[in-house]
Design a protein around this motif. Structure first.
Motif, PDB file in Angstrom:
ATOM      1  N   PRO A   4       0.834  -1.208   0.000  1.00  0.00           N
ATOM      2  CA  PRO A   4       0.000   0.000   0.000  1.00  0.00           C
ATOM      3  C   PRO A   4       0.867   1.256   0.000  1.00  0.00           C
ATOM      4  N   SER A   5       0.493   2.206  -0.830  1.00  0.00           N
ATOM      5  CA  SER A   5       1.312   3.407  -0.997  1.00  0.00           C
ATOM      6  C   SER A   5       0.905   4.503  -0.027  1.00  0.00           C
ATOM      7  N   LEU A   6       1.371   4.373   1.209  1.00  0.00           N
ATOM      8  CA  LEU A   6       1.161   5.392   2.223  1.00  0.00           C
ATOM      9  C   LEU A   6       2.532   5.910   2.637  1.00  0.00           C
ATOM     10  N   ASN A   7       2.567   7.181   3.034  1.00  0.00           N
ATOM     11  CA  ASN A   7       3.838   7.753   3.483  1.00  0.00           C
ATOM     12  C   ASN A   7       4.023   7.561   4.984  1.00  0.00           C
ATOM     13  N   VAL A   8       5.132   8.045   5.505  1.00  0.00           N
ATOM     14  CA  VAL A   8       5.456   7.867   6.928  1.00  0.00           C
ATOM     15  C   VAL A   8       4.504   8.622   7.854  1.00  0.00           C
ATOM     16  N   LEU A   9       3.695   9.499   7.288  1.00  0.00           N
ATOM     17  CA  LEU A   9       2.706  10.241   8.071  1.00  0.00           C
ATOM     18  C   LEU A   9       1.326   9.587   8.000  1.00  0.00           C
ATOM     19  N   ARG A  99      11.800  14.286   2.124  1.00  0.00           N
ATOM     20  CA  ARG A  99      10.414  14.733   2.005  1.00  0.00           C
ATOM     21  C   ARG A  99       9.538  13.658   2.614  1.00  0.00           C
ATOM     22  N   LEU A 100       8.971  13.941   3.783  1.00  0.00           N
ATOM     23  CA  LEU A 100       8.149  12.970   4.495  1.00  0.00           C
ATOM     24  C   LEU A 100       6.948  12.528   3.667  1.00  0.00           C
ATOM     25  N   ALA A 101       6.319  13.453   2.970  1.00  0.00           N
ATOM     26  CA  ALA A 101       5.120  13.140   2.184  1.00  0.00           C
ATOM     27  C   ALA A 101       5.410  12.166   1.050  1.00  0.00           C
ATOM     28  N   ALA A 102       6.677  12.072   0.630  1.00  0.00           N
ATOM     29  CA  ALA A 102       7.059  11.194  -0.478  1.00  0.00           C
ATOM     30  C   ALA A 102       7.903  10.008  -0.012  1.00  0.00           C
ATOM     31  N   THR A 103       8.034   9.837   1.316  1.00  0.00           N
ATOM     32  CA  THR A 103       8.800   8.728   1.884  1.00  0.00           C
ATOM     33  C   THR A 103       7.835   7.642   2.331  1.00  0.00           C
ATOM     34  N   HIS A 104       7.992   6.445   1.794  1.00  0.00           N
ATOM     35  CA  HIS A 104       7.075   5.325   2.029  1.00  0.00           C
ATOM     36  C   HIS A 104       7.097   4.885   3.496  1.00  0.00           C
ATOM     37  N   GLN A 105       5.923   4.501   3.995  1.00  0.00           N
ATOM     38  CA  GLN A 105       5.801   4.083   5.390  1.00  0.00           C
ATOM     39  C   GLN A 105       6.657   2.860   5.735  1.00  0.00           C
ATOM     40  N   ALA A 106       7.011   2.044   4.749  1.00  0.00           N
ATOM     41  CA  ALA A 106       7.857   0.876   5.008  1.00  0.00           C
ATOM     42  C   ALA A 106       9.217   1.295   5.570  1.00  0.00           C
ATOM     43  N   THR A 107       9.610   2.534   5.342  1.00  0.00           N
ATOM     44  CA  THR A 107      10.874   3.069   5.871  1.00  0.00           C
ATOM     45  C   THR A 107      10.924   2.938   7.387  1.00  0.00           C
ATOM     46  N   LEU A 108       9.774   3.062   8.033  1.00  0.00           N
ATOM     47  CA  LEU A 108       9.728   3.076   9.500  1.00  0.00           C
ATOM     48  C   LEU A 108      10.193   1.763  10.126  1.00  0.00           C
ATOM     49  N   ALA A 109      10.294   0.698   9.336  1.00  0.00           N
ATOM     50  CA  ALA A 109      10.832  -0.565   9.841  1.00  0.00           C
ATOM     51  C   ALA A 109      12.348  -0.471  10.044  1.00  0.00           C
ATOM     52  N   VAL A 110      12.971   0.552   9.434  1.00  0.00           N
ATOM     53  CA  VAL A 110      14.426   0.713   9.486  1.00  0.00           C
ATOM     54  C   VAL A 110      14.838   2.030  10.150  1.00  0.00           C
ATOM     55  N   VAL A 111      14.115   3.102   9.831  1.00  0.00           N
ATOM     56  CA  VAL A 111      14.471   4.441  10.305  1.00  0.00           C
ATOM     57  C   VAL A 111      13.348   4.988  11.171  1.00  0.00           C
ATOM     58  N   PRO A 112      13.627   5.335  12.421  1.00  0.00           N
ATOM     59  CA  PRO A 112      12.593   5.915  13.280  1.00  0.00           C
ATOM     60  C   PRO A 112      12.086   7.255  12.729  1.00  0.00           C
ATOM     61  N   LEU A 113      10.809   7.523  12.945  1.00  0.00           N
ATOM     62  CA  LEU A 113      10.190   8.750  12.440  1.00  0.00           C
ATOM     63  C   LEU A 113      10.884   9.998  12.977  1.00  0.00           C
ATOM     64  N   ASP A 114      11.346   9.972  14.223  1.00  0.00           N
ATOM     65  CA  ASP A 114      12.001  11.173  14.759  1.00  0.00           C
ATOM     66  C   ASP A 114      13.284  11.505  13.994  1.00  0.00           C
ATOM     67  N   ILE A 115      13.998  10.486  13.515  1.00  0.00           N
ATOM     68  CA  ILE A 115      15.198  10.744  12.710  1.00  0.00           C
ATOM     69  C   ILE A 115      14.806  11.323  11.357  1.00  0.00           C
ATOM     70  N   LEU A 116      13.755  10.783  10.748  1.00  0.00           N
ATOM     71  CA  LEU A 116      13.279  11.338   9.479  1.00  0.00           C
ATOM     72  C   LEU A 116      12.857  12.795   9.651  1.00  0.00           C
ATOM     73  N   ARG A 117      12.134  13.078  10.720  1.00  0.00           N
ATOM     74  CA  ARG A 117      11.677  14.461  10.991  1.00  0.00           C
ATOM     75  C   ARG A 117      12.860  15.418  11.180  1.00  0.00           C
ATOM     76  N   GLU A 118      13.920  14.920  11.752  1.00  0.00           N
ATOM     77  CA  GLU A 118      15.130  15.725  11.965  1.00  0.00           C
ATOM     78  C   GLU A 118      15.691  16.253  10.638  1.00  0.00           C
ATOM     79  N   HIS A 119      15.474  15.507   9.562  1.00  0.00           N
ATOM     80  CA  HIS A 119      16.023  15.850   8.258  1.00  0.00           C
ATOM     81  C   HIS A 119      14.947  16.279   7.259  1.00  0.00           C
ATOM     82  N   ALA A 120      13.730  16.490   7.738  1.00  0.00           N
ATOM     83  CA  ALA A 120      12.603  16.770   6.851  1.00  0.00           C
ATOM     84  C   ALA A 120      12.612  18.190   6.300  1.00  0.00           C
ATOM     85  N   THR A 121      12.192  18.300   5.029  1.00  0.00           N
ATOM     86  CA  THR A 121      12.006  19.604   4.413  1.00  0.00           C
ATOM     87  C   THR A 121      10.532  20.002   4.432  1.00  0.00           C
TER      88      THR A 121
END
Length: 124
Positions: A4-9, A99-121
């Protein structure tokens, strides 16, 4: 078969880039599926620092490879990165912006959301 194509949000996954065209499926989105062993799910904006690190680690994304239809990336290009490589770049202090809106939710199995947010545009 795509997951399913959902982002990390938890929202619909937005496109990452069509110039250059990116994604495991080369559909411009950081979609994934069972065949994507590298989990190419992080929509990142390339920097010279990240491209140099990636090349040093054995994945040269900046050199054109015409035999594969790959023009090479430069700073400012958006690209679907492997989640583990993004995390490694974060740990090395060379993570690109994401870009959180374009980063697939499957990423969260490897990278915690707080780390992604740290680098988010983009915000949430």
């Amino acid at each position: 078969m795509k997951l399913p194509s959902l982002n990390v949000l938890g929202q619909d996954l937005q496109p990452c880039s069509t110039a250059p065209v990116t994604g495991f499926f080369r559909d411009g989105c950081c979609n994934t599926g069972p065949m994507d062993r590298g989990l190419h799910t992080v929509c990142a904006t390339m920097t010279d620092e990240f491209l140099a690190l990636s090349k040093y680690l054995g994945n040269d994304l900046s050199t054109p490879r015409p035999e594969y239809g790959f023009q090479g990336l430069k700073a400012g290009d958006q690209w679907c990165l492997c989640a583990a490589r993004f995390l490694q770049a974060h740990q090395e202090g060379a993570a690109p912006k994401v870009r959180l809106a374009a980063t697939h939710q499957a990423t969260l199995a490897v990278v915690p959301l707080d780390i992604l947010r740290e680098h988010a545009t983009d915000g949430d």
